[in-house]
Design an enzyme around this catalytic site. Sequence first.
Site, short mmCIF file in Angstrom:
data_model
loop_
_atom_site.label_atom_id
_atom_site.label_comp_id
_atom_site.label_asym_id
_atom_site.label_seq_id
_atom_site.Cartn_x
_atom_site.Cartn_y
_atom_site.Cartn_z
CG HIS A 21 70.58 105.80 18.28
ND1 HIS A 21 70.80 106.77 19.23
CD2 HIS A 21 69.23 105.80 18.07
CE1 HIS A 21 69.67 107.32 19.58
NE2 HIS A 21 68.69 106.75 18.90
CD GLU B 61 76.12 106.65 18.98
OE1 GLU B 61 76.31 107.73 19.55
OE2 GLU B 61 75.11 106.41 18.28
CB CYS C 61 71.52 109.48 23.23
SG CYS C 61 71.26 107.74 22.77
CB CYS D 140 74.48 105.40 22.21
SG CYS D 140 73.31 105.17 20.85
#
Length: 159
Positions: A53, A55, A83, A86
């Site tokens: 991801h 992040e 999410c 993260c």
Amino acid sequence: MEEKEKFMREAIRQARKAARIQEVPIGCIIVYEEKIIARGYNRRNADKNTLAHAELSAIKKASKKLGDWRLEGCTMYVTLEPCQMCAGAIVQARIDKVVIGSMNPKAGCAGSLLNLLQFPAFNHQVALEKGVLEEECSQMLSDFFKNLREKKRQEKENS
């Protein structure tokens, strides 16, 4: 242009990198002492990795840059609400603030479904600012999914 818009525009540039490789366009930057120290964008399909991801990529780079897993004094700018994975990493990294472009009513954990960033029982809470360049961030995602649906429809018609 305000500083937060300038930094969010850089996160949007990262999201566009993801879109160019057919990834969901999510981008992220981390700022320390008014300077960008890390960038990331979604690469789950490209890397064949659930953890890829935007992040998490930016957190890893920022930690390396600062030489510490604690990212105190840092602000994260992200085009889509984090999410649960993260959000947990943001809390664990002790990031001071997260600036969000658009909210994610289906999976967001900075206020949409849950707010893990400000969960009172955790030893660290993250300051939040929402809606910075929201229209641009939302439109980029809407366009991506519209194009994806159209592509799948055409593939189905051609098979």
